[in-house]
Enzyme design. Structure first.
Site, PDB file in Angstrom:
ATOM      1  N   LYS A  57       0.837  -1.202   0.000  1.00  0.00           N
ATOM      2  CA  LYS A  57       0.000   0.000   0.000  1.00  0.00           C
ATOM      3  C   LYS A  57       0.868   1.246   0.000  1.00  0.00           C
ATOM      4  O   LYS A  57       0.617   2.201  -0.739  1.00  0.00           O
ATOM      5  CB  LYS A  57      -0.904   0.009   1.225  1.00  0.00           C
ATOM      6  CG  LYS A  57      -1.727   1.297   1.368  1.00  0.00           C
ATOM      7  CD  LYS A  57      -2.231   1.519   2.768  1.00  0.00           C
ATOM      8  CE  LYS A  57      -1.112   1.957   3.696  1.00  0.00           C
ATOM      9  NZ  LYS A  57      -1.606   2.314   5.045  1.00  0.00           N
ATOM     10  N   ARG A  77      -8.340  11.842  13.364  1.00  0.00           N
ATOM     11  CA  ARG A  77      -6.925  11.552  13.135  1.00  0.00           C
ATOM     12  C   ARG A  77      -6.136  12.847  12.900  1.00  0.00           C
ATOM     13  O   ARG A  77      -6.634  13.806  12.317  1.00  0.00           O
ATOM     14  CB  ARG A  77      -6.758  10.588  11.959  1.00  0.00           C
ATOM     15  CG  ARG A  77      -7.420   9.247  12.231  1.00  0.00           C
ATOM     16  CD  ARG A  77      -7.137   8.241  11.144  1.00  0.00           C
ATOM     17  NE  ARG A  77      -5.721   7.846  11.132  1.00  0.00           N
ATOM     18  CZ  ARG A  77      -5.207   7.001  10.237  1.00  0.00           C
ATOM     19  NH1 ARG A  77      -5.990   6.473   9.305  1.00  0.00           N
ATOM     20  NH2 ARG A  77      -3.935   6.684  10.278  1.00  0.00           N
ATOM     21  N   SER A 126       3.048  11.247  13.315  1.00  0.00           N
ATOM     22  CA  SER A 126       3.039  10.468  12.074  1.00  0.00           C
ATOM     23  C   SER A 126       4.116  10.953  11.128  1.00  0.00           C
ATOM     24  O   SER A 126       4.202  12.153  10.822  1.00  0.00           O
ATOM     25  CB  SER A 126       1.679  10.578  11.376  1.00  0.00           C
ATOM     26  OG  SER A 126       1.697   9.903  10.136  1.00  0.00           O
ATOM     27  N   SER A 127       4.912  10.016  10.628  1.00  0.00           N
ATOM     28  CA  SER A 127       5.913  10.360   9.612  1.00  0.00           C
ATOM     29  C   SER A 127       5.253  10.792   8.315  1.00  0.00           C
ATOM     30  O   SER A 127       5.892  11.422   7.464  1.00  0.00           O
ATOM     31  CB  SER A 127       6.821   9.156   9.351  1.00  0.00           C
ATOM     32  OG  SER A 127       6.096   8.095   8.731  1.00  0.00           O
ATOM     33  N   SER A 165       8.529   5.797  12.570  1.00  0.00           N
ATOM     34  CA  SER A 165       8.471   5.193  11.241  1.00  0.00           C
ATOM     35  C   SER A 165       9.361   5.884  10.210  1.00  0.00           C
ATOM     36  O   SER A 165       8.933   6.203   9.101  1.00  0.00           O
ATOM     37  CB  SER A 165       7.014   5.172  10.745  1.00  0.00           C
ATOM     38  OG  SER A 165       6.857   4.243   9.697  1.00  0.00           O
ATOM     39  N   GLU A 211       3.631  -0.210  12.726  1.00  0.00           N
ATOM     40  CA  GLU A 211       2.516  -0.938  12.123  1.00  0.00           C
ATOM     41  C   GLU A 211       2.586  -2.442  12.392  1.00  0.00           C
ATOM     42  O   GLU A 211       1.582  -3.151  12.248  1.00  0.00           O
ATOM     43  CB  GLU A 211       2.482  -0.688  10.615  1.00  0.00           C
ATOM     44  CG  GLU A 211       3.674  -1.233   9.856  1.00  0.00           C
ATOM     45  CD  GLU A 211       3.767  -0.653   8.453  1.00  0.00           C
ATOM     46  OE1 GLU A 211       3.911  -1.440   7.515  1.00  0.00           O
ATOM     47  OE2 GLU A 211       3.689   0.589   8.309  1.00  0.00           O
ATOM     48  N   HIS A 220      -3.762   5.974  15.381  1.00  0.00           N
ATOM     49  CA  HIS A 220      -3.877   5.292  14.091  1.00  0.00           C
ATOM     50  C   HIS A 220      -5.343   5.012  13.771  1.00  0.00           C
ATOM     51  O   HIS A 220      -6.234   5.714  14.236  1.00  0.00           O
ATOM     52  CB  HIS A 220      -3.024   4.024  14.097  1.00  0.00           C
ATOM     53  CG  HIS A 220      -1.596   4.273  13.726  1.00  0.00           C
ATOM     54  ND1 HIS A 220      -0.858   3.446  12.904  1.00  0.00           N
ATOM     55  CD2 HIS A 220      -0.763   5.292  14.058  1.00  0.00           C
ATOM     56  CE1 HIS A 220       0.363   3.927  12.752  1.00  0.00           C
ATOM     57  NE2 HIS A 220       0.451   5.041  13.443  1.00  0.00           N
ATOM     58  N   ARG A 230      -4.667   1.775  18.887  1.00  0.00           N
ATOM     59  CA  ARG A 230      -4.263   0.371  18.805  1.00  0.00           C
ATOM     60  C   ARG A 230      -3.767  -0.174  20.144  1.00  0.00           C
ATOM     61  O   ARG A 230      -3.934  -1.364  20.415  1.00  0.00           O
ATOM     62  CB  ARG A 230      -3.202   0.182  17.712  1.00  0.00           C
ATOM     63  CG  ARG A 230      -3.795   0.230  16.314  1.00  0.00           C
ATOM     64  CD  ARG A 230      -2.760   0.073  15.230  1.00  0.00           C
ATOM     65  NE  ARG A 230      -3.407  -0.111  13.930  1.00  0.00           N
ATOM     66  CZ  ARG A 230      -2.783   0.010  12.760  1.00  0.00           C
ATOM     67  NH1 ARG A 230      -1.486   0.308  12.725  1.00  0.00           N
ATOM     68  NH2 ARG A 230      -3.444  -0.178  11.623  1.00  0.00           N
ATOM     69  N   LYS A 264      -9.074  -3.120   3.636  1.00  0.00           N
ATOM     70  CA  LYS A 264      -8.350  -1.844   3.594  1.00  0.00           C
ATOM     71  C   LYS A 264      -7.005  -2.001   2.901  1.00  0.00           C
ATOM     72  O   LYS A 264      -6.604  -1.148   2.099  1.00  0.00           O
ATOM     73  CB  LYS A 264      -8.158  -1.313   5.016  1.00  0.00           C
ATOM     74  CG  LYS A 264      -7.368  -0.012   5.119  1.00  0.00           C
ATOM     75  CD  LYS A 264      -7.252   0.420   6.568  1.00  0.00           C
ATOM     76  CE  LYS A 264      -6.307   1.592   6.736  1.00  0.00           C
ATOM     77  NZ  LYS A 264      -6.832   2.839   6.148  1.00  0.00           N
TER      78      LYS A 264
END
Length: 460
Positions: free
Chosen positions: A30, A140, A186-187, A215, A334, A361, A365, A431
């Site tokens: 993805k 988000r 978040s990268s 990440s 992830e 995320h 999570r 997804k």
């Protein structure tokens, strides 16, 4: 997009009745597919994306680019086609760049790459581009991208939310320049600005000012793909200042790109070999890659398996004994759900560190894993930046997914060893990994090579 099979509200996770021995063809990445689509759409000439992921996230990306005026022609060929990465057949998308325009609405679903990578693209369009998505997408983080784009000259109407829904008032160009951004959550915030930067009048200099940067492999992926498309990128790895990236303005070239298998999506299948003491082979595993999923070779070996890269692909073998692990997952967050699932079945305690950002995320999570594993009799506690997992004998029950694909596959991994696990909404795996239930069943039967071929299914 391939039609999704009707699935029960509660999917009985199959219990392994022996060792797993299978070859599993994992669909395309993805992360690579959606970056390739953006770069091809911004190029000065047509290009190709071969063996792309076909899933909800990549369909949302391609639909959005089409809405902006980009041509995407989808073909399937059984014959070989010349490419810079060698001769390949299968599905191929021809990307035909065009003048970007509005007004239009982009549906981001709950895809982080779409909601973050496309607002910078929209600044280059002529007209208003509205961004909307699933209810979770409103929660988000997006404010850092919005404020950075405003610093670079964009006009964005978000009613002060710093989140979706919002409208980018495209002016056909963006000035660009230097911008500071806190990408601790978040990268993708950094990648979003870098991907469109060659089309900005001044390019861009992105300075990360946050305390942490998760990440990093995904940022390295962005940089490598930009360079492959002809962009000039100066990075910290090249001897520059730490956490500063500079992209010069210039034309992007139309390229012929072959998408690697999604290594993170190989995780549940490798876990099956580890748990059952079997062997799983994943064809076309790259010998060099920027994908975070490549870390599975090291992590799952530490947890009791062994692996070898061969001409057939990655051959991973388990002993049926699973060891606990103390590991920093900040660069490969992830992978946390799948590692947590395996750790719940281990013979000693595990500590998963460096993943506080996972609370933002597709779902929280860390809270979700704690809740669901404990509901099956496990012993998981949240820490400031991760999870502490003490193995206990578990029992069956409903494993909720929270519309999170990696929660669904984590539940399936536990179900291999715990009888009576039922996965709520396993269809959410579409997804990034369409046909997962069939691939899982085929793997347990010893044949997953034919389900999820590279053009038919699926990391930041």
């Amino acid at each position: 997009m391939t039609e999704t099979r009707a699935l029960p509200a509660l999917w009985p996770a199959p219990l392994a009745d022996g060792t797993v021995h299978a070859t599993v063809t994992v669909p395309g990445s993805k992360s690579v597919t959606n970056r390739a689509l953006v770069l091809a759409a911004l190029a000065a000439e047509p290009g190709w994306v071969r063996r792309p992921l076909r899933s909800r996230d990549s369909q949302l990306m391609s639909d959005a680019l089409r809405a902006l005026g980009v041509g995407i022609e989808e073909t399937v060929s059984s014959s070989s086609a010349s490419s810079t990465n060698g001769a390949v057949g299968g599905e191929a998308w021809r990307i035909i760049p065009a003048a970007l325009h509005g007004p239009t609405t982009v549906d981001v679903g709950n895809a982080g790459t779409v909601m973050r990578f496309l607002p910078p693209v929209a600044t280059l369009a002529d007209g208003d581009i509205r961004f909307d998505g699933d209810p979770r997408s409103y929660e988000r983080p997006l404010g850092q991208v919005i404020s950075a784009l405003r610093t670079l000259g964009a006009r964005i109407d978000d009613d002060g939310r710093g989140a979706l829904p919002m409208t980018v008032q495209g002016g056909g160009a963006l000035e660009g320049g230097t911008v500071e951004i806190d990408a601790s959550n978040s990268s993708q915030f950094v990648s979003a600005l870098l991907l469109s930067a060659p089309r900005f009048n001044q390019g861009v200099e992105v300075r990360h000012v946050g305390a942490t940067l998760p990440s990093m492999p995904h940022i390295r992926m962005t940089v490598e793909m930009l360079r492959a498309a002809g962009a000039q990128v100066d990075t910290p790895e090249a001897g520059g200042e730490k956490n500063v990236w500079r992209v010069s303005p210039g034309a992007l070239l139309g390229r012929d790109m072959v998408v690697e298998p999604d290594l993170s999506n190989a995780q549940p299948f490798l876990a099956a070999a580890l748990i059952t003491g079997g062997t799983v082979t994943v064809p076309d595993w790259p010998r060099r890659t920027t994908q975070p999923g490549d870390a599975l070779r090291r992590i799952f070996t530490e947890m009791g398996g062994s692996c070898e890269l061969t001409d057939a692909g990655l051959v991973f073998t388990g002993t049926g004994k699973i060891h606990g692990i103390d590991v920093d997952l900040s660069e490969v967050g992830e992978l946390t759900p799948g590692i947590a699932a395996v750790a719940a079945l281990a013979d000693s305690e595990s500590v998963l560190r460096g993943v506080a950002h996972l609370r933002l995320h597709e779902t929280d999570r860390l809270a979700a894993l704690t809740e669901e594993i404990n509901a099956l009799g496990g012993d998981v506690t949240e820490t400031a930046d991760g999870l502490r997992i003490r193995p206990r004998r578990m029992h069956g029950g409903v494993f909720h997914t929270y519309d999170d694909h990696r929660m669904a596959t984590a539940g399936a991994v536990i179900g291999l060893a715990v009888e009576g696990v039922q996965i709520e909404n396993v269809a959410t795996t579409a997804k990034t990994l369409p046909d997962f239930p069939q691939m899982w069943t085929d793997m347990l039967a010893g044949d997953a090579g034919g389900s999820g071929t590279p053009g038919a299914g699926a990391g930041a």
